[in-house]
Each structure stands twice: as C-alpha cells, then as structure tokens.
Motif scaffolding. Sequence first.
Motif, PDB file in Angstrom:
ATOM      1  N   VAL A 129       0.632  -1.539   0.303  1.00 44.90           N
ATOM      2  CA  VAL A 129      -0.094   0.017   0.195  1.00 44.90           C
ATOM      3  C   VAL A 129       0.759   1.248  -0.141  1.00 44.90           C
ATOM      4  CG1 VAL A 129      -1.579   1.423   1.030  1.00 44.90           C
ATOM      5  CG2 VAL A 129      -2.093  -1.091   0.895  1.00 44.90           C
ATOM      6  N   PRO A 130       1.887   1.205   0.979  1.00 42.04           N
ATOM      7  CA  PRO A 130       2.298   2.534   0.605  1.00 42.04           C
ATOM      8  C   PRO A 130       3.120   2.445  -0.135  1.00 42.04           C
ATOM      9  CG  PRO A 130       2.810   1.372   3.177  1.00 42.04           C
ATOM     10  CD  PRO A 130       3.159   0.744   1.922  1.00 42.04           C
ATOM     11  N   ALA A 131       3.957   1.980  -0.939  1.00 35.45           N
ATOM     12  CA  ALA A 131       4.852   1.616  -2.187  1.00 35.45           C
ATOM     13  C   ALA A 131       3.592   2.234  -3.225  1.00 35.45           C
ATOM     14  CB  ALA A 131       5.284   0.666  -2.693  1.00 35.45           C
ATOM     15  N   ARG A 132       2.765   1.643  -3.270  1.00 37.73           N
ATOM     16  CA  ARG A 132       1.644   2.229  -4.413  1.00 37.73           C
ATOM     17  C   ARG A 132       1.710   3.731  -4.667  1.00 37.73           C
ATOM     18  NH1 ARG A 132      -4.613   0.238  -3.700  1.00 37.73           N
ATOM     19  NH2 ARG A 132      -3.676   2.309  -1.659  1.00 37.73           N
ATOM     20  N   ASN A 133       0.798   4.526  -3.498  1.00 44.91           N
ATOM     21  CA  ASN A 133       0.990   5.368  -2.706  1.00 44.91           C
ATOM     22  C   ASN A 133       2.204   6.417  -3.501  1.00 44.91           C
ATOM     23  OD1 ASN A 133      -2.094   4.981  -2.343  1.00 44.91           O
ATOM     24  ND2 ASN A 133      -1.573   4.918   0.154  1.00 44.91           N
ATOM     25  N   ALA A 134       2.974   6.083  -2.559  1.00 48.88           N
ATOM     26  CA  ALA A 134       4.159   6.414  -3.392  1.00 48.88           C
ATOM     27  C   ALA A 134       4.974   6.486  -4.464  1.00 48.88           C
ATOM     28  CB  ALA A 134       5.296   5.920  -2.466  1.00 48.88           C
ATOM     29  N   LEU A 135       4.449   5.570  -5.178  1.00 45.48           N
ATOM     30  CA  LEU A 135       4.388   5.868  -6.651  1.00 45.48           C
ATOM     31  C   LEU A 135       3.593   6.998  -7.494  1.00 45.48           C
ATOM     32  CD1 LEU A 135       5.299   1.620  -7.178  1.00 45.48           C
ATOM     33  CD2 LEU A 135       6.703   3.686  -8.165  1.00 45.48           C
ATOM     34  N   LEU A 136       2.872   6.565  -7.283  1.00 45.40           N
ATOM     35  CA  LEU A 136       2.173   7.714  -7.352  1.00 45.40           C
ATOM     36  C   LEU A 136       1.935   8.988  -7.588  1.00 45.40           C
ATOM     37  CD1 LEU A 136      -0.745   7.788  -9.630  1.00 45.40           C
ATOM     38  CD2 LEU A 136      -2.406   7.938  -7.267  1.00 45.40           C
ATOM     39  N   ALA A 137       2.928   9.894  -6.456  1.00 44.05           N
ATOM     40  CA  ALA A 137       3.366  10.828  -6.181  1.00 44.05           C
ATOM     41  C   ALA A 137       4.306  11.126  -7.086  1.00 44.05           C
ATOM     42  CB  ALA A 137       3.543  10.630  -4.558  1.00 44.05           C
ATOM     43  N   ASP A 138       5.523   9.668  -7.305  1.00 50.63           N
ATOM     44  CA  ASP A 138       6.328  10.558  -8.507  1.00 50.63           C
ATOM     45  C   ASP A 138       5.138  10.583  -9.441  1.00 50.63           C
ATOM     46  OD1 ASP A 138       7.730   9.137  -6.099  1.00 50.63           O
ATOM     47  OD2 ASP A 138       7.806   7.504  -6.995  1.00 50.63           O
ATOM     48  N   VAL A 219       8.654  11.761  10.905  1.00 50.48           N
ATOM     49  CA  VAL A 219       7.067  12.156  10.207  1.00 50.48           C
ATOM     50  C   VAL A 219       5.874  12.915  10.809  1.00 50.48           C
ATOM     51  CG1 VAL A 219       4.832  10.721   9.212  1.00 50.48           C
ATOM     52  CG2 VAL A 219       7.762  10.004   8.758  1.00 50.48           C
ATOM     53  N   LEU A 220       6.230  12.847  12.068  1.00 51.34           N
ATOM     54  CA  LEU A 220       5.270  13.658  12.878  1.00 51.34           C
ATOM     55  C   LEU A 220       4.978  14.549  13.447  1.00 51.34           C
ATOM     56  CD1 LEU A 220       4.997  10.165  15.219  1.00 51.34           C
ATOM     57  CD2 LEU A 220       3.042  10.799  14.094  1.00 51.34           C
ATOM     58  N   GLY A 223       3.382  20.232  10.432  1.00 38.94           N
ATOM     59  CA  GLY A 223       2.227  20.300   9.388  1.00 38.94           C
ATOM     60  C   GLY A 223       1.841  18.526   9.066  1.00 38.94           C
ATOM     61  N   LEU A 224       2.624  17.728   8.973  1.00 39.16           N
ATOM     62  CA  LEU A 224       1.773  16.170   8.724  1.00 39.16           C
ATOM     63  C   LEU A 224       1.657  15.718   9.995  1.00 39.16           C
ATOM     64  CD1 LEU A 224       2.108  13.990   6.326  1.00 39.16           C
ATOM     65  CD2 LEU A 224       5.003  13.632   7.347  1.00 39.16           C
ATOM     66  N   GLY A 225       2.196  16.117  10.721  1.00 40.40           N
ATOM     67  CA  GLY A 225       2.173  15.709  12.881  1.00 40.40           C
ATOM     68  C   GLY A 225       0.468  15.718  13.015  1.00 40.40           C
ATOM     69  N   ARG A 226       1.034  16.914  12.735  1.00 43.61           N
ATOM     70  CA  ARG A 226      -1.496  17.573  12.996  1.00 43.61           C
ATOM     71  C   ARG A 226      -1.629  16.878  11.907  1.00 43.61           C
ATOM     72  NH1 ARG A 226       2.529  22.734  13.065  1.00 43.61           N
ATOM     73  NH2 ARG A 226       1.611  23.497  11.731  1.00 43.61           N
ATOM     74  N   LEU A 227      -1.359  16.814  10.573  1.00 46.43           N
ATOM     75  CA  LEU A 227      -2.369  15.734  10.097  1.00 46.43           C
ATOM     76  C   LEU A 227      -3.172  14.847  10.427  1.00 46.43           C
ATOM     77  CD1 LEU A 227      -3.998  15.834   7.289  1.00 46.43           C
ATOM     78  CD2 LEU A 227      -1.840  14.649   6.621  1.00 46.43           C
ATOM     79  N   MET A 228      -1.651  13.938  10.644  1.00 45.13           N
ATOM     80  CA  MET A 228      -1.260  12.593  11.447  1.00 45.13           C
ATOM     81  C   MET A 228      -2.310  12.513  12.470  1.00 45.13           C
ATOM     82  SD  MET A 228      -0.365   9.966   9.703  1.00 45.13           S
ATOM     83  CE  MET A 228       1.128  10.414   8.048  1.00 45.13           C
ATOM     84  N   ALA A 229      -2.689  13.956  13.267  1.00 43.12           N
ATOM     85  CA  ALA A 229      -3.478  13.670  15.018  1.00 43.12           C
ATOM     86  C   ALA A 229      -4.594  13.905  14.308  1.00 43.12           C
ATOM     87  CB  ALA A 229      -2.628  14.258  15.549  1.00 43.12           C
ATOM     88  N   PHE A 358       3.844   7.722   4.254  1.00 43.21           N
ATOM     89  CA  PHE A 358       2.371   7.010   3.577  1.00 43.21           C
ATOM     90  C   PHE A 358       1.530   5.708   4.937  1.00 43.21           C
ATOM     91  CE2 PHE A 358       1.758   8.958  -0.467  1.00 43.21           C
ATOM     92  CZ  PHE A 358       1.215   9.505  -0.626  1.00 43.21           C
ATOM     93  N   GLY A 359       3.367   4.514   5.152  1.00 43.43           N
ATOM     94  CA  GLY A 359       2.852   4.039   5.958  1.00 43.43           C
ATOM     95  C   GLY A 359       2.636   4.517   7.294  1.00 43.43           C
ATOM     96  N   MET A 360       2.904   5.621   7.424  1.00 45.11           N
ATOM     97  CA  MET A 360       2.026   5.907   9.223  1.00 45.11           C
ATOM     98  C   MET A 360       0.482   6.271   8.740  1.00 45.11           C
ATOM     99  SD  MET A 360       2.534   6.539  12.478  1.00 45.11           S
ATOM    100  CE  MET A 360       4.524   6.713  12.353  1.00 45.11           C
ATOM    101  N   LEU A 361       0.223   6.753   7.845  1.00 45.18           N
ATOM    102  CA  LEU A 361      -1.163   6.962   7.284  1.00 45.18           C
ATOM    103  C   LEU A 361      -2.096   5.428   7.234  1.00 45.18           C
ATOM    104  CD1 LEU A 361      -3.250   8.383   6.664  1.00 45.18           C
ATOM    105  CD2 LEU A 361      -2.372   8.624   4.085  1.00 45.18           C
ATOM    106  N   ALA A 362      -1.414   4.620   6.745  1.00 47.04           N
ATOM    107  CA  ALA A 362      -2.136   3.338   6.525  1.00 47.04           C
ATOM    108  C   ALA A 362      -1.666   2.984   8.427  1.00 47.04           C
ATOM    109  CB  ALA A 362      -1.491   2.164   5.553  1.00 47.04           C
ATOM    110  N   THR A 363      -1.128   3.158   8.805  1.00 44.47           N
ATOM    111  CA  THR A 363      -1.097   2.241   9.713  1.00 44.47           C
ATOM    112  C   THR A 363      -2.028   3.224  11.026  1.00 44.47           C
ATOM    113  OG1 THR A 363       1.339   1.726  10.619  1.00 44.47           O
ATOM    114  CG2 THR A 363       0.542   1.357  12.252  1.00 44.47           C
ATOM    115  N   VAL A 364      -2.115   4.627  10.851  1.00 44.75           N
ATOM    116  CA  VAL A 364      -2.940   4.850  11.758  1.00 44.75           C
ATOM    117  C   VAL A 364      -4.888   4.191  11.477  1.00 44.75           C
ATOM    118  CG1 VAL A 364      -4.560   6.802  11.799  1.00 44.75           C
ATOM    119  CG2 VAL A 364      -1.788   6.962  12.511  1.00 44.75           C
TER     120      VAL A 364
END
Length: 411
Positions: A129-138, A219-220, A223-229, A358-364
């Motif tokens: 999952v994180p690999a696919r999402n990162a590839l799309l951003a590339d 990652v935390l 702005g990225l950390g606030r988004l994750m929260a 993306f791995g942190m997002l998927a884990t959350v």
Amino acid sequence: MTETESPAGPDATDRRKWLTPGVRGIGTASLLADVGHEIPTALLPSLLTSTLGAPAAALGVIEGVSDALAGAARFAGGVLADDPARRRKVAVGGYVTTAVLGAATAGATAVWQVGVLRAAAWTSRGLRVPARNALLADIVPAKMYGRAYGFERMMDNFGAIFGPLLALGLVAWLGVTWAIALSVIPGLLAAVAIIYAIRRTPRPTSRDRVPLKIRIRPVLKGGLGRLMAAVAAFEVGNVAATLLILRATDLLAPGYGTKTATTIALGLYTAYNLAAAIASIPAGRLSDRLGTRGPILVLACGVGAFALAYALFAVGNAAIVLLAIPFVLAGVGIGAVETAEHSAVAALAPKELRGSAFGMLATVQSLGNLAASGIAGILWSAVSPMAAFTYLTGWMLLALVGLGLSSRRGH
C-alpha cells in the motif's frame, strides 16, 4: 487558443497532465486487485463454515489476526517504500504475492491452512500500500495530486462493487472453491498493470537512494504531524461498513423479515460504494483548486459527511429511502476523506520520507478502524446501537476540531 491548450479546451489539457499512462496503470491495478481480493473475502465465511465445518468464531479470529498483521505490514512497507528503487519491487511483489496466496486458500483442507494463507495474503497486501501511494506521487505534479489520488480511489471503490458481484456469478457457475481459485486472474492482472505503470515512471538514480531506516519522529513533526493527529481522531471513529449493514438489517427486519432486510441492506452497501467511487474525483479536483489548504478542507467536508451519517444512524429509521441517506453520506464521506488524506500526505511529506509517511497513514487507518469497530461493537451490545453511533459521531466532531486547528496553524 493558447499553444498549450488543446482544441477540446483547458480541461482536456489538464487531464493529459495528470491522467497519464502511469496514473491509469496504478488505477487499473487498484481496480483489479480489489476485484481479486474481494472474491475470497466474500466467500471466506462459506469456505470456513460450509466446506471445512469450522465454527463462526474461527472467521473472527482469522480476520482479526489478518487485519492486525496487515496494519503492521503497512508500517514496514512505508519504511521500505522510502527508497524509490525499493518501492517498485515492493509494489510488484506485493500484488503478485497477494493474488497467489489469496487464491491458494481454495486448496486448503484445514482451518489452520486458511488462517495462514489469509494472514500471509493480508500481510503482502499491507506491504504494497505505501509503495503504491508513493509511486503515484512520483508521476504527477503536486498541484494535481487530488485528481490523481481521486482517480485511484474511484477505481478501488469500483473494484469493491464488482468483486462481490463476480464472486456471486462464479459461485453459481463453478462453486465456492473454483471461484476462489480463479481470483488469482484479476490479482495477477493487477500486477501486470502496476508493472506497466512503473515502466512509465522516472527511473531512480543512485542519488535517489534512501537508506533503510525507521523514521517516526520526522513524520510526526510540523504540519504532517498535526494532520496525522486529526486523521487518527477520524479513524478511531471510522467503523467497519459491516456495522452499517447490521444497523440497516436490524431496523428493517421487523417490517420485511430477516432475509429481505439483509438483501436490502446489502443493496444500500452497494450504494455506499458507488457514492464513494463517484465522489472521489470531484473531491480531488476540488482539493487541487483550493490550493495548499485544499486537502484539509476537503478532508473536513468528508468528516462532516460522516458525522451527519452517524447521527442519522444513531436516530435510526426503518424507511428504506431515509436509510439510504446516511449510506450515501458515508460513501461520499469516505470518497472525499481517502482522496484528501493521500493528497495531503503526498503534499506535506518530504520526498525522502514519502514512503514512511504513507506507511504511517496506513497504520493509523488500520489501527483506528480496529479500535472503532471493537469499541462500537461493545457499546452496541452493552448499551444500544444509538450509543455506539453517538460515540462514533463524537470522534467525527473531534476530528473536525483537529482539522480546524491544523488548517489555522498552517502547514
């Protein structure tokens, strides 16, 4: 007409910029992969209880263990996906392995074999999952992340619609075992599609190499950390759709009977998936047009749709038309939320941390969903369905507060 504008107009020009062969390949992979794994998922209860004679509790244990391993694998997959070269291999391997292991459950002759194969397939699925999402951003410009991720989510949601329908057709034609075995075909075609997409992404160089390292604190931060929260607050209230189906079935059963109520509830669930698919690209387009705060604003709109849907589920109404409203609202909500979450992470994460983000997002998402379904289920049984959905509504409101603070403080 300008030099960069096509005869079909600026919209067609924009579409060529983001709907590239690579984006189409990733979207097709999501569609086919979802079809492939929805078939064994839909037929797993029948395989366990009818074919192997296992108790219903076995299904719960197998699914619980598999989901937990998938959550852990998503975090590990994020670490692997930080490196551009490694993420390509993880993506391809994840699609192939998930397809083969999922279909292999057709040959299981014991419950423990089903458990091992299901857990291994879900672990592979989590890794990719994180690999696919990162590839799309590339492969798309940052200002068009919303549309690209919206397209991928749309295709994934269509897969969730077509997969169970295909499973029903295959069972009627060939039976449960052959239906599960044939799920390998769309799964392997998904791997072909991701290879097609990868061949249309920029080839990484030695300067792009990123060392294998667990990155949590970076990652935390900011702005990225606030988004994750804020995302965590949402996901702790994002209950499994099976509870929505159960709520509809319970409300409809007194007037229609259990069998008919179940059929209607599944129809409403199809409307949920269809709404999610239809909402994804418009949500992404709106996110792009609103600029840097677009993903947060669209995410807030999606969370708000969930809050209203859960409030309506809490009140409860046995009229089919009125029950359809919260299902559609929740579908629109998940289409907007998933698109905006991915767009926001792609925009906020530094390139070298994109896989970990993306791995942190998927884990959350995984752990939050597990907590949401578990606690809501306890409240449902111990108190009432109204209490469960009121609890979930509270988390949606808390997530809205978190998103408001994140937007106010900037990125």
